[in-house]
Every structure is written in C-alpha cells, then in structure tokens.
Design a protein around this motif. Structure first.
Motif, PDB file in Angstrom:
ATOM      1  N   ARG A 199       9.745   5.616 -10.077  1.00 25.12           N
ATOM      2  CA  ARG A 199       8.630   4.903 -10.698  1.00 25.12           C
ATOM      3  C   ARG A 199       8.127   3.904  -9.665  1.00 25.12           C
ATOM      4  N   ILE A 200       6.882   4.101  -9.222  1.00 28.53           N
ATOM      5  CA  ILE A 200       6.367   3.295  -8.112  1.00 28.53           C
ATOM      6  C   ILE A 200       5.176   2.468  -8.577  1.00 28.53           C
ATOM      7  N   ALA A 201       5.396   1.152  -8.620  1.00 29.01           N
ATOM      8  CA  ALA A 201       4.337   0.233  -9.056  1.00 29.01           C
ATOM      9  C   ALA A 201       3.358   0.013  -7.916  1.00 29.01           C
TER      10      ALA A 201
ATOM     11  N   LEU B 193       8.932  19.836  -3.524  1.00 24.39           N
ATOM     12  CA  LEU B 193       7.759  19.947  -4.393  1.00 24.39           C
ATOM     13  C   LEU B 193       7.469  18.576  -4.998  1.00 24.39           C
ATOM     14  N   ARG B 194       6.219  18.136  -4.933  1.00 26.40           N
ATOM     15  CA  ARG B 194       5.819  16.877  -5.572  1.00 26.40           C
ATOM     16  C   ARG B 194       4.999  17.199  -6.818  1.00 26.40           C
ATOM     17  N   ARG B 195       5.320  16.511  -7.905  1.00 21.83           N
ATOM     18  CA  ARG B 195       4.617  16.736  -9.175  1.00 21.83           C
ATOM     19  C   ARG B 195       4.243  15.365  -9.750  1.00 21.83           C
TER      20      ARG B 195
ATOM     21  N   SER C 298       0.957   5.381   9.178  1.00 20.58           N
ATOM     22  CA  SER C 298       0.275   5.887   7.977  1.00 20.58           C
ATOM     23  C   SER C 298       1.254   6.681   7.111  1.00 20.58           C
ATOM     24  N   HIS C 299       1.010   6.667   5.820  1.00 23.08           N
ATOM     25  CA  HIS C 299       1.922   7.311   4.881  1.00 23.08           C
ATOM     26  C   HIS C 299       2.097   8.788   5.198  1.00 23.08           C
ATOM     27  N   MET C 300       0.992   9.471   5.454  1.00 23.23           N
ATOM     28  CA  MET C 300       1.122  10.906   5.730  1.00 23.23           C
ATOM     29  C   MET C 300       1.992  11.152   6.951  1.00 23.23           C
TER      30      MET C 300
ATOM     31  N   VAL D  19      13.173  11.640   4.263  1.00 22.21           N
ATOM     32  CA  VAL D  19      11.757  11.262   4.158  1.00 22.21           C
ATOM     33  C   VAL D  19      11.643   9.857   3.560  1.00 22.21           C
ATOM     34  N   GLN D  20      12.368   9.625   2.477  1.00 20.28           N
ATOM     35  CA  GLN D  20      12.309   8.309   1.831  1.00 20.28           C
ATOM     36  C   GLN D  20      12.825   7.216   2.775  1.00 20.28           C
ATOM     37  N   ARG D  21      13.824   7.558   3.581  1.00 21.24           N
ATOM     38  CA  ARG D  21      14.377   6.602   4.541  1.00 21.24           C
ATOM     39  C   ARG D  21      13.313   6.223   5.574  1.00 21.24           C
TER      40      ARG D  21
ATOM     41  N   LEU E 124       4.277   7.972 -11.187  1.00 22.03           N
ATOM     42  CA  LEU E 124       5.572   8.584 -11.486  1.00 22.03           C
ATOM     43  C   LEU E 124       5.731   9.680 -10.453  1.00 22.03           C
ATOM     44  N   PHE E 125       6.451   9.348  -9.397  1.00 23.09           N
ATOM     45  CA  PHE E 125       6.604  10.261  -8.278  1.00 23.09           C
ATOM     46  C   PHE E 125       7.790  11.168  -8.585  1.00 23.09           C
ATOM     47  N   ALA E 126       7.488  12.391  -8.980  1.00 27.12           N
ATOM     48  CA  ALA E 126       8.552  13.349  -9.300  1.00 27.12           C
ATOM     49  C   ALA E 126       8.643  14.355  -8.167  1.00 27.12           C
TER      50      ALA E 126
ATOM     51  N   GLN F 192      -6.717   7.905  -3.965  1.00 27.08           N
ATOM     52  CA  GLN F 192      -6.489   8.925  -2.936  1.00 27.08           C
ATOM     53  C   GLN F 192      -6.303  10.304  -3.556  1.00 27.08           C
ATOM     54  N   VAL F 193      -6.687  11.330  -2.792  1.00 29.77           N
ATOM     55  CA  VAL F 193      -6.387  12.711  -3.179  1.00 29.77           C
ATOM     56  C   VAL F 193      -4.898  12.924  -2.885  1.00 29.77           C
ATOM     57  N   ASP F 194      -4.118  13.157  -3.918  1.00 29.63           N
ATOM     58  CA  ASP F 194      -2.653  13.154  -3.811  1.00 29.63           C
ATOM     59  C   ASP F 194      -2.110  14.516  -4.256  1.00 29.63           C
ATOM     60  N   GLY F 195      -1.230  15.083  -3.456  1.00 26.43           N
ATOM     61  CA  GLY F 195      -0.610  16.357  -3.818  1.00 26.43           C
ATOM     62  C   GLY F 195      -1.146  17.531  -3.012  1.00 26.43           C
ATOM     63  N   THR F 196      -1.647  17.255  -1.811  1.00 24.65           N
ATOM     64  CA  THR F 196      -2.260  18.318  -0.999  1.00 24.65           C
ATOM     65  C   THR F 196      -1.211  19.215  -0.350  1.00 24.65           C
ATOM     66  N   VAL F 197      -0.300  18.621   0.400  1.00 24.12           N
ATOM     67  CA  VAL F 197       0.666  19.423   1.164  1.00 24.12           C
ATOM     68  C   VAL F 197       1.889  19.685   0.295  1.00 24.12           C
ATOM     69  N   GLN F 198       2.134  20.944   0.026  1.00 22.41           N
ATOM     70  CA  GLN F 198       3.211  21.331  -0.892  1.00 22.41           C
ATOM     71  C   GLN F 198       3.852  22.624  -0.396  1.00 22.41           C
TER      72      GLN F 198
HETATM   73  C1  HEM Z   1       1.484  12.761   1.102  1.00 19.83           C
HETATM   74  C2  HEM Z   1       0.221   9.103  -1.812  1.00 19.83           C
HETATM   75  C3  HEM Z   1       4.897   7.999  -2.438  1.00 19.83           C
HETATM   76  C4  HEM Z   1       6.131  11.872   0.142  1.00 19.83           C
HETATM   77  C5  HEM Z   1       0.740  11.840   0.394  1.00 19.83           C
HETATM   78  C6  HEM Z   1      -0.695  11.772   0.403  1.00 19.83           C
HETATM   79  C7  HEM Z   1      -1.034  10.773  -0.433  1.00 19.83           C
HETATM   80  C8  HEM Z   1       0.164  10.183  -0.940  1.00 19.83           C
HETATM   81  C9  HEM Z   1      -2.455  10.322  -0.781  1.00 19.83           C
HETATM   82  C10 HEM Z   1      -1.635  12.675   1.237  1.00 19.83           C
HETATM   83  C11 HEM Z   1      -2.060  13.930   0.533  1.00 19.83           C
HETATM   84  C12 HEM Z   1      -0.948  14.851   0.148  1.00 19.83           C
HETATM   85  O1  HEM Z   1      -0.451  15.676   0.963  1.00 19.83           O
HETATM   86  O2  HEM Z   1      -0.542  14.775  -1.011  1.00 19.83           O
HETATM   87  C13 HEM Z   1       1.386   8.488  -2.230  1.00 19.83           C
HETATM   88  C14 HEM Z   1       1.440   7.312  -3.064  1.00 19.83           C
HETATM   89  C15 HEM Z   1       2.755   7.003  -3.229  1.00 19.83           C
HETATM   90  C16 HEM Z   1       3.528   7.983  -2.508  1.00 19.83           C
HETATM   91  C17 HEM Z   1       0.229   6.587  -3.622  1.00 19.83           C
HETATM   92  C18 HEM Z   1       3.377   5.878  -4.019  1.00 19.83           C
HETATM   93  C19 HEM Z   1       2.758   5.181  -4.936  1.00 19.83           C
HETATM   94  C20 HEM Z   1       5.641   8.949  -1.790  1.00 19.83           C
HETATM   95  C21 HEM Z   1       7.078   9.003  -1.763  1.00 19.83           C
HETATM   96  C22 HEM Z   1       7.421  10.094  -1.023  1.00 19.83           C
HETATM   97  C23 HEM Z   1       6.197  10.718  -0.593  1.00 19.83           C
HETATM   98  C24 HEM Z   1       8.016   8.019  -2.442  1.00 19.83           C
HETATM   99  C25 HEM Z   1       8.781  10.635  -0.678  1.00 19.83           C
HETATM  100  C26 HEM Z   1       9.862   9.907  -0.502  1.00 19.83           C
HETATM  101  C27 HEM Z   1       4.977  12.457   0.587  1.00 19.83           C
HETATM  102  C28 HEM Z   1       4.951  13.685   1.360  1.00 19.83           C
HETATM  103  C29 HEM Z   1       3.612  13.940   1.660  1.00 19.83           C
HETATM  104  C30 HEM Z   1       2.851  12.853   1.050  1.00 19.83           C
HETATM  105  C31 HEM Z   1       6.153  14.534   1.750  1.00 19.83           C
HETATM  106  C32 HEM Z   1       3.055  15.107   2.471  1.00 19.83           C
HETATM  107  C33 HEM Z   1       3.155  14.759   3.941  1.00 19.83           C
HETATM  108  C34 HEM Z   1       2.634  15.896   4.809  1.00 19.83           C
HETATM  109  O3  HEM Z   1       3.435  16.785   5.139  1.00 19.83           O
HETATM  110  O4  HEM Z   1       1.435  15.873   5.166  1.00 19.83           O
HETATM  111  N1  HEM Z   1       1.235  10.843  -0.426  1.00 19.83           N
HETATM  112  N2  HEM Z   1       2.662   8.870  -1.922  1.00 19.83           N
HETATM  113  N3  HEM Z   1       5.142  10.000  -1.085  1.00 19.83           N
HETATM  114  N4  HEM Z   1       3.710  11.982   0.415  1.00 19.83           N
HETATM  115 FE1  HEM Z   1       3.189  10.391  -0.692  1.00 19.83          FE
END
Ligand code: HEM
Length: 403
Positions: free
Chosen positions: A247-249, A318-320, A303-305, A363-365, A348-350, A211-217
C-alpha cells in the motif's frame, strides 16, 4: 505477445513484453476463456490449474481482504474454511447463489467476478504446521523508505475479490467471510479501482499521479509463465503464485506543484502517452544511452523506470496496480503517514511472482536506495502471501498443500 529485446544498464539483455496479453488471446483484451452464461451473465472460469484473478485481466474494482485465524484454530479449521469457500466461489463466480445465500439476488450478477485465495506464512504458523509452508514464501526484508503500519500489513489469509461491479465485490466479501464463521477475524480490507471499461482489460492506465502505469509487463500464458507461477517441478505447489501487496501513499500536494518536465523526469516517461523520454510510443523501449546537448542522460539515472528496470532476466514480475482513496475521514482527522502525506490517494501495488525474494526484492531494494518517486510516495502497508494452486471439479482449494 511479442517481446522486444532491451539492452540494460547492467549489460544483460532480457525480453520485455510491451503489454501483458494472453499468448492465446487474439485481441489481448477479452479475458482468456471468459464467457457469457446462458442467462447473459459475464463469468470468468473458476476451475483450472491456476486460480483466476492473477493473470486474468483486471476488472474495475478489486478488494483485498486479510483475515487472521482465530486463536487456537487448527489445520482442520483452515481446511474446512477452504472447502466451504471453494464450493461458494465455484457458484458465485458463475452467477449462481451459494448453498446458504442470504441474498441470492446479488449472486446472479458476477460481472467477471474472480476470487483468489492466498495464505501468508503466519497461517501455517498459527495452526502449528510451519513445515507445510513452502520455502519460497517468506517475509520481505525491511526497506529504508518503508513506513509500514500494522493495520495495512500481514494477514494469515488474503482473499482477492475482483469484479466490474462493486456491489458484487461487496456481496462476495460479506458472504465468504460469513461462511468462514468464528474461525477467522478481520484484519484489514483494501479496496482499489481502475478505469471502468465494458470488459476487464490488460491495458496500462493512469494512476492518481496522472502517469500511464502498467506498460512493461511479462507475456501472459506463454514464455514468461515461470516468472508468475510455480512450475511442475514444485509438485503439489505447481500452479501457485506469490502475491506481494504494497500500500503506497502518495503526496499529491507536492507532486501537483511540480512542472510537467519535472514530473516526466521522475518517471523517465512522458505524461501525455507514457512513451519513454527518448521518444517513440508507449511500447517503444527506452534508449538508456541517449544524452542531452549538455551531455546528461535523457532518462535520469534516478528515474523510477530506470531504477525499476530488470538488471537480470529474473528480476521481473506481473504488476496489477489499483488506485485507492481514503474516503472515510477527509475532515482533518488522522490520515496515513500524515507527517508528509496530506493526500488520501495512493496505489495498491500488487505484484505476482513465482519467488518474491529472487524477483521482487532486488527491484524494491534498488528503488529504496534511489528512486525520484520516493520524494512523493511511501509504502504504508505490506503483505506477502502464497496464492494457492487452482482446483479441478471435485477438489477444494489447499487440498493438496495442506494434506
Ligand atoms: C514502471 C509508477 C511503485 C516496479 C512504472 C511506470 C510508472 C510507475 C508510471 C512506467 C510505466 C510502466 O511500465 O508501467 C509507479 C508508482 C508507484 C510505483 C506511482 C508507487 C506509488 C513501484 C514499486 C515497484 C515498481 C513499489 C516494485 C518494487 C516497477 C517496474 C516497472 C515500473 C518493474 C517497469 C520498469 C521497466 O522495465 O520499464 N511504475 N510505480 N513500481 N514500476 Fe512502478
């Protein structure tokens, strides 16, 4: 950096930056303030009110190094270590050998080296000075989806070392730990990587799930600073931040067996370019109200987003992120959480924020309650540490807060 307003499920309107970029930087890619020394070395500034390595663009290689203070260590021991490190970091990051450098040749190639120093709450307890720990530095509560292992969790001192060169990271790591002497013992090391580019860049990139990760910051060096940094009202802690490292496996075996539509549904974004499933490009805000012909939401409520999106303006950070891979034992020996995760890959979710309890925990909850991604991911390590305020020439790290 221009923010776009997004109306959220909870009804709150908050600004979501499309991609992190320094408000002051023209192209969003050059490390703000980074330069080339006389000898052509690629250096990041060391001095300033905030430590480098947090809001500066992420280089290709980063390792987090957790150390514990030795039994009986005192506040003076901690101060001494930080004094030595400040001197050494000031040199190493600028491509100059340390005073007692065992391999000065290796110090001359910093490749944007940054080292940031953070203290866990346990550091203050260890030296018998809990009173010096800031109120906002606490542990995370347990989450139902956690499978935390001690060997990836906690730590009195957490160093974050980043550079375009893994050789540089290794040398800085070894040098700083050696310099701390018998007052510290190693706890864990977690090394991660990103796609290399000529210079460190703040761009989203593919994680091991593709996945493209780190878009919304948040927007960096501007209106969102309060999300990342302690402010002037914090006095001696002004310029500090909080590191939350998880650390997320990943279980790539089951993830890879999914069809692309199911993968996209789990995130709410397209695999090809990271755009929301409701269309547009990577930085187009998702339309949470859109429904399919059969009346179902286009962006799955699980969905995760959708679960990670802020429901209040302060639920941002900030996600790094960095990918990791366990390469030491792929022969069938014990791997992390091996009951469900045969894959040695993970994230490594920082996260960096001013207040983890207020910004990160909600958010984590929400993700622990419901997140389709939980089927394939599991947190196996966790640590929270206060990133110390930055230093000006003549000062040393921790000087004000450990006085
Ligand atoms: C968004 C992947 C864990 C918080 C995203 C996105 C992906 C992604 C692909 C969408 C693009 C983006 O905005 O970066 C993952 C994967 C994870 C993981 C693969 C674990 C292996 C987490 C965790 C948190 C988190 C543990 C926080 C507790 C967020 C947030 C967004 C996001 C805040 C942006 C949501 C938005 O406002 O659109 N993640 N993530 N993620 N993730 Fe994760």
């Amino acid at each position: 950096g221009s923010g776009v307003g997004a109306t959220l499920a909870g009804g709150a309107a908050v600004a979501n930056a499309a991609a992190p970029r320094a408000a002051s930087s023209d192209d969003g890619e050059s490390p703000a303030g980074a330069g080339r020394g006389d000898d052509g070395a690629e250096v990041m500034p060391f001095f300033g009110p905030r430590q480098a390595g947090v809001a500066t663009p992420p280089p290709a290689h980063t390792r987090w190094v957790a150390l514990d203070l030795a039994k009986g260590a005192s506040l003076d021991d901690l101060r001494r270590i930080l004094r030595i490190w400040t001197e050494d970091m000031g040199r190493l990051t600028q491509g100059r050998p340390m005073l007692a450098d065992h391999a000065p040749e290796l110090s001359q190639d910093p490749r944007f080296l940054t080292v940031s120093v953070a203290l866990g709450r346990s550091a203050f307890e260890r030296v018998g000075r809990d009173d010096l720990a800031p109120a906002w530095l606490g542990d995370l509560p347990p989450f139902a989806t956690d499978a935390l292992q001690d060997r990836w969790s906690g730590g009195d001192i957490v160093l974050q070392i980043g550079s375009q060169s893994p050789t540089t990271c290794a040398h800085a790591h070894r040098s700083l730990v050696t310099g701390a002497g018998a007052a510290v013992r190693p706890r864990w090391v977690q090394a991660g990587y990103r796609r290399p580019s000529e210079r460190p860049r703040w761009t989203a990139e593919r994680n091991a799930m593709g996945q493209v990760d780190g878009t919304v910051q948040p927007v960096l060096d501007g209106p969102d600073d309060h999300l990342i940094w302690r402010g002037a009202e914090d006095g001696i802690w002004s310029g500090a931040s909080t590191l939350v490292l998880r650390r997320i496996a990943m279980n790539l075996d089951t993830w890879e067996s999914l069809d692309p539509a199911a993968k996209e549904n789990a995130i709410g974004r397209r695999l090809s370019d990271g755009a929301p499933l409701t269309g547009g490009g990577e930085h187009t805000p998702p339309d949470l109200t859109a429904t399919t012909g059969s009346g179902l939401p286009v962006i799955d409520p699980g969905s995760h987003m959708r679960r990670a999106m802020p429901r209040a303006a302060h639920e941002r950070f900030l996600r790094r992120p960095y990918s990791y891979e366990e390469t030491h034992d792929l022969s069938g020996g014990p791997l992390e959480a091996k009951d469900t995760h045969r894959s040695p890959h993970g994230l490594l979710f920082a996260a960096y924020c001013a207040d983890a309890e207020r910004q990160f925990v909600p958010v984590q909850r929400r993700l622990a309650e419901q997140d389709l991604l939980n089927i394939w991911t599991r947190a196996v390590g966790s640590c929270v540490a206060a990133v110390l305020p930055g230093v000006e020439p003549g000062e040393h790290l921790g000087e004000s807060v450990l006085a």
